[in-house]
Motif scaffolding. Structure first.
Motif, PDB file in Angstrom:
ATOM      1  N   ARG A 117      17.947  29.076 -17.383  1.00  0.00           N
ATOM      2  CA  ARG A 117      17.040  27.695 -17.396  1.00  0.00           C
ATOM      3  C   ARG A 117      15.720  27.908 -16.676  1.00  0.00           C
ATOM      4  N   GLY A 118      15.630  29.118 -16.084  1.00  0.00           N
ATOM      5  CA  GLY A 118      14.317  29.419 -15.526  1.00  0.00           C
ATOM      6  C   GLY A 118      13.950  28.498 -14.372  1.00  0.00           C
ATOM      7  N   GLU A 119      14.993  28.088 -13.608  1.00  0.00           N
ATOM      8  CA  GLU A 119      15.008  27.116 -12.487  1.00  0.00           C
ATOM      9  C   GLU A 119      15.920  27.337 -11.459  1.00  0.00           C
ATOM     10  N   LEU A 120      15.317  26.938 -10.191  1.00  0.00           N
ATOM     11  CA  LEU A 120      16.421  27.041  -8.800  1.00  0.00           C
ATOM     12  C   LEU A 120      17.607  26.507  -9.321  1.00  0.00           C
ATOM     13  N   PRO A 121      18.876  26.761  -8.409  1.00  0.00           N
ATOM     14  CA  PRO A 121      19.757  25.841  -8.474  1.00  0.00           C
ATOM     15  C   PRO A 121      19.483  24.609  -8.447  1.00  0.00           C
ATOM     16  N   LEU A 122      20.053  23.556  -8.867  1.00  0.00           N
ATOM     17  CA  LEU A 122      19.843  22.253  -9.103  1.00  0.00           C
ATOM     18  C   LEU A 122      19.383  21.336  -7.473  1.00  0.00           C
ATOM     19  N   ALA A 123      20.320  21.602  -6.691  1.00  0.00           N
ATOM     20  CA  ALA A 123      20.134  21.024  -5.469  1.00  0.00           C
ATOM     21  C   ALA A 123      18.808  21.623  -4.669  1.00  0.00           C
ATOM     22  N   LEU A 124      18.234  22.683  -4.950  1.00  0.00           N
ATOM     23  CA  LEU A 124      17.533  23.155  -4.050  1.00  0.00           C
ATOM     24  C   LEU A 124      15.950  22.792  -3.944  1.00  0.00           C
ATOM     25  N   PRO A 125      15.419  22.390  -5.165  1.00  0.00           N
ATOM     26  CA  PRO A 125      14.050  22.228  -5.012  1.00  0.00           C
ATOM     27  C   PRO A 125      13.450  21.134  -3.832  1.00  0.00           C
TER      28      PRO A 125
END
Lengths: 278, 278
Positions: B191-199
């Protein structure tokens, strides 16, 4: 002695490593003084002259800002680094000067002056054992598995919320001890027997109990107003658990007014376990 | 100096409490001496004259058995108890005499001489916070839940087996810090992104990385010969994780040659967190 006792005093922990020894030592010493608020500052990893100069500056800045010298607990072992930091405007409590130098005479050998000897992974085997102990303990928390119980150093039992989990983790973390733990639950009391997997390992079982009042308080934070948390139920469970431990000849203590450290030290002492890991 | 340097020497840690301060101090001092094998004995909870007499006897017995005085690290604070134990045939390294008394002059107040001030639950509020931190950390291990992340003091991220769990537990146990941790997994890299809950919580995220070689070693102990543990896969995961952390501006360190204590101290320093708990 100063005429005006300051209500606040800054304390600095300076170290070439983590500073954990300096803090442990310092905190123990400061706990002997009441009525003074100690503001604590940590300056770890001072392992070069450049960093030593910056540490000195920091201590000097505090002295100016506070208008009084800070108390400095130091565990620096490198003479050059130590000399730089000691020029700072602080009251030094120096572990090296007070203990290592006298011990050189007693032991008849020079100390190594090597930095970073505590709290590192310098002893790889020991460090690996410790990480393994943490993994073992997490996998065997709350009776999650009966596997490999033969490999456990200690098995803690007690009613739910009697302090088994934090104690197990502390034993693993600080002493590299593989600690499993099992809750004693109403089903066990009805059967009148220890959890099924445990009898073969009776010699390494240790029990935790707790006063019903304190237990009810703790459980009420988790599940307010539940039967589980009621004083009546807590009294019943604690009584049944203590009866079972007595009958089975299992050593136990009450965790009610004890810290994790006090419980752990007592367990080590009673089961004759564990050299410390640092 | 003695003419024959003994290859072994017994060290005794004597305390009116757990002895943890005495051991930490002693171990740090002894780590400066190489080529001597120190046999360690713990004598905790010496909080009465009767126990003091028995501690004295134990030390004397060791001196006779060894044919040389043991080194005694002592954190006894009660003058009567201390006097009894000091009559033993040992080389005393006394925390109280070396640090507490000089500090009395500096601070202009008398110390309390109260026993059991360290490593107890004397500060109930702080102790409660610590137990809460341990519970929080266990519940938030390995991304188990996204609940209450707002309450976390720090969120550790990193590939599987990079050291997140032991570090989180140490932070909770020693500093009362609520530490959640999330694995960075192949799906995150795709996904190229941090785990969903983290941003939303980026300001309290800290990363752990590790050398692919060491990672492969650790993973091979768990799942020998697996794709998961292969050096090739470890290289790929570590590269992707470091790329992601850099891109997101997340501070991180390599855990490869660092102990749990060193990692924890660095995190505290970088995120400006935590007063020590003892």
């Amino acid at each position: 002695m100063p005429e005006n006792i300051p209500q606040e005093r800054t304390v600095v922990f300076v170290s070439d490593g983590t500073g954990i020894t300096a803090e442990t030592l310092g905190h123990s010493v400061l706990s002997q003084f009441e009525g003074i608020k100690f503001k604590q500052i940590r300056i770890p990893f001072i392992d070069s002259e450049v960093k030593a100069i910056s540490a000195k500056q920091k201590i000097n800045d505090i002295a100016i800002y506070d208008g009084i010298k800070p108390i400095v607990f130091s565990t620096l072992v490198n003479p050059t680094i130590n000399e730089v930091v000691h020029k700072a405007n602080g009251v030094f409590m120096d572990l090296f000067l007070k203990f290592v130098e006298p011990l050189e005479n007693e032991l008849g050998v020079k100390s190594t002056h090597r930095i970073g000897r505590s709290h590192t992974i310098s002893d790889n085997e020991q460090y690996k054992n410790r990480i393994e102990a943490i993994n073992f303990t997490l996998a065997h928390d709350d009776g999650q598995t009966d596997k490999d119980l033969a490999g456990a150093d200690v098995i803690l039992i007690g009613v739910s919320r009697s302090g088994k989990t934090p104690t197990s983790l502390y034993l693993a973390m600080q002493y590299g001890i593989k600690a499993a733990n099992y809750p004693l639950i109403p089903e066990d009391f009805e059967r009148g027997e220890l959890p099924l997997a445990l009898p073969p390992f009776k010699n390494k079982i240790f029990g935790l109990s707790i006063s019903p009042e304190r237990l009810s308080e703790i459980r009420n934070e988790r599940r307010p107003g539940s039967h589980y948390a009621s004083l009546e139920n807590c009294k019943k469970e604690v009584k049944a658990a203590e009866f079972m431990m007595r009958r089975e000849g299992i050593a136990w203590l009450s965790s009610t007014s004890k810290s994790i450290e006090e419980i752990s030290t007592t367990i080590l002492q009673q089961l004759n376990l564990g050299s410390p890991i640092y």
